[in-house]
Design a protein around this motif. Structure first.
Motif, PDB file in Angstrom:
ATOM      1  N   UNK A  70     -15.982  -3.074  -6.215  1.00 36.63           N
ATOM      2  CA  UNK A  70     -15.296  -2.280  -7.241  1.00 36.63           C
ATOM      3  C   UNK A  70     -14.472  -1.171  -6.606  1.00 36.63           C
ATOM      4  N   UNK A  71     -15.018  -0.551  -5.558  1.00 38.69           N
ATOM      5  CA  UNK A  71     -14.283   0.508  -4.881  1.00 38.69           C
ATOM      6  C   UNK A  71     -13.001  -0.030  -4.252  1.00 38.69           C
ATOM      7  N   UNK A  72     -13.088  -1.180  -3.601  1.00 40.77           N
ATOM      8  CA  UNK A  72     -11.911  -1.782  -2.991  1.00 40.77           C
ATOM      9  C   UNK A  72     -10.858  -2.111  -4.040  1.00 40.77           C
ATOM     10  N   UNK A  73     -11.277  -2.651  -5.184  1.00 40.99           N
ATOM     11  CA  UNK A  73     -10.333  -3.003  -6.240  1.00 40.99           C
ATOM     12  C   UNK A  73      -9.609  -1.763  -6.755  1.00 40.99           C
ATOM     13  N   UNK A  74     -10.340  -0.671  -6.986  1.00 32.16           N
ATOM     14  CA  UNK A  74      -9.721   0.553  -7.495  1.00 32.16           C
ATOM     15  C   UNK A  74      -8.783   1.162  -6.461  1.00 32.16           C
ATOM     16  N   UNK A  75      -9.203   1.182  -5.201  1.00 35.56           N
ATOM     17  CA  UNK A  75      -8.375   1.771  -4.154  1.00 35.56           C
ATOM     18  C   UNK A  75      -7.109   0.951  -3.926  1.00 35.56           C
ATOM     19  N   UNK A  76      -7.270  -0.347  -3.761  1.00 33.95           N
ATOM     20  CA  UNK A  76      -6.110  -1.201  -3.532  1.00 33.95           C
ATOM     21  C   UNK A  76      -5.168  -1.177  -4.732  1.00 33.95           C
ATOM     22  N   UNK A  77      -5.727  -1.234  -5.948  1.00 28.02           N
ATOM     23  CA  UNK A  77      -4.886  -1.193  -7.136  1.00 28.02           C
ATOM     24  C   UNK A  77      -4.078   0.091  -7.223  1.00 28.02           C
ATOM     25  N   UNK A  78      -4.713   1.217  -6.911  1.00 27.25           N
ATOM     26  CA  UNK A  78      -3.995   2.485  -6.934  1.00 27.25           C
ATOM     27  C   UNK A  78      -2.871   2.525  -5.916  1.00 27.25           C
ATOM     28  N   UNK A  79      -3.128   2.037  -4.710  1.00 26.19           N
ATOM     29  CA  UNK A  79      -2.088   2.027  -3.679  1.00 26.19           C
ATOM     30  C   UNK A  79      -0.968   1.047  -4.021  1.00 26.19           C
ATOM     31  N   UNK A  80      -1.313  -0.087  -4.620  1.00 28.16           N
ATOM     32  CA  UNK A  80      -0.274  -1.044  -5.031  1.00 28.16           C
ATOM     33  C   UNK A  80       0.667  -0.414  -6.046  1.00 28.16           C
ATOM     34  N   UNK A  81       0.124   0.339  -6.993  1.00 27.09           N
ATOM     35  CA  UNK A  81       0.968   0.973  -8.000  1.00 27.09           C
ATOM     36  C   UNK A  81       1.881   2.029  -7.383  1.00 27.09           C
ATOM     37  N   UNK A  82       1.357   2.803  -6.455  1.00 25.76           N
ATOM     38  CA  UNK A  82       2.163   3.878  -5.860  1.00 25.76           C
ATOM     39  C   UNK A  82       3.268   3.338  -4.960  1.00 25.76           C
ATOM     40  N   UNK A  83       3.005   2.229  -4.280  1.00 21.29           N
ATOM     41  CA  UNK A  83       3.960   1.717  -3.294  1.00 21.29           C
ATOM     42  C   UNK A  83       4.700   0.471  -3.770  1.00 21.29           C
ATOM     43  N   UNK A  84       4.505   0.061  -5.005  1.00 23.30           N
ATOM     44  CA  UNK A  84       5.005  -1.238  -5.445  1.00 23.30           C
ATOM     45  C   UNK A  84       6.493  -1.325  -5.680  1.00 23.30           C
ATOM     46  N   UNK A  85       7.152  -0.213  -5.997  1.00 24.17           N
ATOM     47  CA  UNK A  85       8.576  -0.248  -6.339  1.00 24.17           C
ATOM     48  C   UNK A  85       9.363   0.745  -5.494  1.00 24.17           C
ATOM     49  N   UNK A  86      10.666   0.455  -5.364  1.00 24.48           N
ATOM     50  CA  UNK A  86      11.517   1.394  -4.635  1.00 24.48           C
ATOM     51  C   UNK A  86      11.589   2.744  -5.340  1.00 24.48           C
TER      52      UNK A  86
END
Length: 492
Positions: A124-140
């Motif tokens: 669960x921790x990995x999912x929350x951390x990775x999901x948060x980073x994906x959102x922050x870095x996902x778009x230009x």
């Protein structure tokens, strides 16, 4: 188009097949002593003094069900994580084959499969951390909704495992490097402050102190005990009583024994959470008086995560085997089944497997298919090289993305060693985050090299043209118009 995603299709099929095989082989969820505290906090509906409540909150829908449902849910979450990682890497310009290669470790790593089967917070921790980073870095261009979502997920990750608190600082630094607007920074910070502040208030309501838990001092006490040469330290009388010169040598690699063993002075003198400040003061004193020893210990054991075979003693190696698929569930140094306990907080009885050929096969698989530590070292080196190699006017954006993910993975390894101990369980996030950072770094290097070749060709062609025709001026074409600069070399 289908062939373009064929490598990922193979990786995804392998991930699903392995998890189905694992769940069929071990029909109950795995138990670790930490599991009991998570279940107990969830049943009581109040924060525990040892671990934060985030994972216990996620367990609430499963409390009246067989606990193997938790393991199944975590296996499905593992598949969703690698699919989201693949989609993110494609969005950031990685080639499909490289993106598939980056998510391969988390798809097939035997330790990842085993940890997913435990009633533990890591998945669960990995999912929350990775999901948060994906959102922050996902778009230009970062939108305010993505900024808020990233902050919410990373904030929740921090109250799932407090080792995630430094990741919040790393994410904030990343946003500053990207020069996002104050509105986006505020959108990121608001849910973080709301989650962390709300948790502190809620904890105070139940425990009377503002904290995420009341075992941090105890964990740090255990961490520094291997370097606590009390004969050379300036200690108070009460602090000297916490020394243990006769501690077994094996405890140097298993400092958690200083927390849980009945022979530990901390367990004997300060058995409850009220003694945490005293133990924390002892740890601070040791670190201040022996800073180089502390840094050396953390550096050495962090380095073990980057090696093929760390020099583990029997006690530490026993803990390492807990995170591999067991041949016989319930025996020494392997997982126990999480069968229903008779009373709240009771440890479940071991449930033994008898001659299960699939368990033997999975155990053999686990002895071979784990993410090698040198891959992390390669990820660090390539990311640093990619960040430092700015080809003329090349943007820092892609370098920041690579540093964000590699830094998060390495940071979690170092922080876990610095505050607890070397444990492969704590390396699970690195199995995903560092390969993602490596893929982003490779993409940056290839793109920068391609840009350099195009720029050289562009300049060389311009010079040749000026040599054969009378050019009206520097930087202009034959018609008097300014020659265009390739978009690849324009600053971000």
């Amino acid at each position: 188009m289908r062939s373009r995603h064929l490598p990922f299709s193979v990786v995804l099929a392998a991930a699903v097949t392995l998890r189905v095989w694992f769940a069929a082989t071990y029909p109950y969820a795995f138990f670790f002593p930490d599991s009991r505290s998570y279940i107990e906090s969830s049943l009581l509906g109040e924060p525990g003094v040892i671990r934060p409540f985030g994972y216990s909150w996620l367990l609430k829908p499963f409390l009246r069900m067989p606990y193997e449902r938790i393991a199944l849910a975590q296996h499905m979450l593992g598949v969703l994580i690698l699919a989201a990682a693949y989609a993110f890497l494609l969005r950031r310009g990685c080639r499909p084959w490289l993106a598939a290669l980056a998510v391969l470790p988390v798809a097939v790593d035997a330790r990842v499969l085993t940890v997913e089967h435990y009633v533990l917070a890591e998945t669960a921790y990995l999912a929350a951390t990775a999901g948060g980073l994906f959102l922050l870095a996902g778009r230009d261009r970062l939108g305010w909704f993505a900024a808020a979502g990233g902050g919410a997920l990373l904030g929740f990750a921090a109250v799932t495992r407090t080792v995630g608190l430094p990741i919040l600082a790393l994410a904030a630094a990343y946003l500053l490097v990207r020069r996002v607007s104050l509105l986006r920074l505020g959108a990121f910070a608001l849910p973080v402050l709301a989650i962390l502040g709300g948790y502190l208030l809620w904890y105070h309501q139940h425990r009377g102190v503002y904290a995420f838990g009341q075992y941090q001092g105890r964990f740090l006490y255990a961490r520094v005990m291997p370097i606590a040469d009390c004969d050379r330290l300036r200690l108070t009388v009460s602090q000297r009583a916490l020394c243990m010169p006769e501690a077994p040598r094996s405890w140097d690699q298993r400092p958690d024994n200083y927390i849980w063993s009945a022979a530990s002075p901390a367990r004997r003198l300060y058995p409850s959470e009220t003694g945490d400040p005293v133990l924390g003061d002892f740890a601070d004193t040791v670190i201040k008086q022996r800073p180089l020893s502390y840094v050396g210990m953390v550096a050495e054991q962090s380095w073990w995560h980057l090696t093929w075979r760390p020099p583990l003693n029997d006690d530490a190696d026993c803990l390492a085997r807990v995170w591999l698929p067991p041949v016989t569930v319930g025996s020494d140094c392997v997982a126990r089944y999480y069968t229903p306990a008779d009373r709240l907080g009771a440890m479940p009885a071991p449930h033994f497997l008898v001659d299960n050929p699939d368990a033997r096969r999975l155990h053999a698989y686990g002895r071979v298919v784990t993410t090698p530590g040198p891959l992390y070292a390669v990820g660090i080196l390539v990311t640093l090289f990619a960040a430092g190699w700015r080809v003329r006017r090349r943007s820092w954006r892609s370098a920041a993305d690579a540093l964000l993910f590699t830094g998060a993975g390495v940071g979690l390894l170092v922080v876990s060693v610095a505050t607890s101990l070397f444990d492969y369980r704590y390396a699970v996030p690195a199995v995903l985050l560092i390969p993602i950072g490596l893929a982003l770094a490779v993409t940056r290097i290839v793109s920068a090299a391609s840009t350099a070749r195009r720029l050289d060709a562009f300049i060389g062609g311009g010079r040749a043209a000026r040599g054969s025709t009378r050019a009206p001026g520097n930087g202009q074409d034959g018609g008097g118009r300014t020659a265009p600069v390739p978009s690849e070399v324009r600053p971000w």
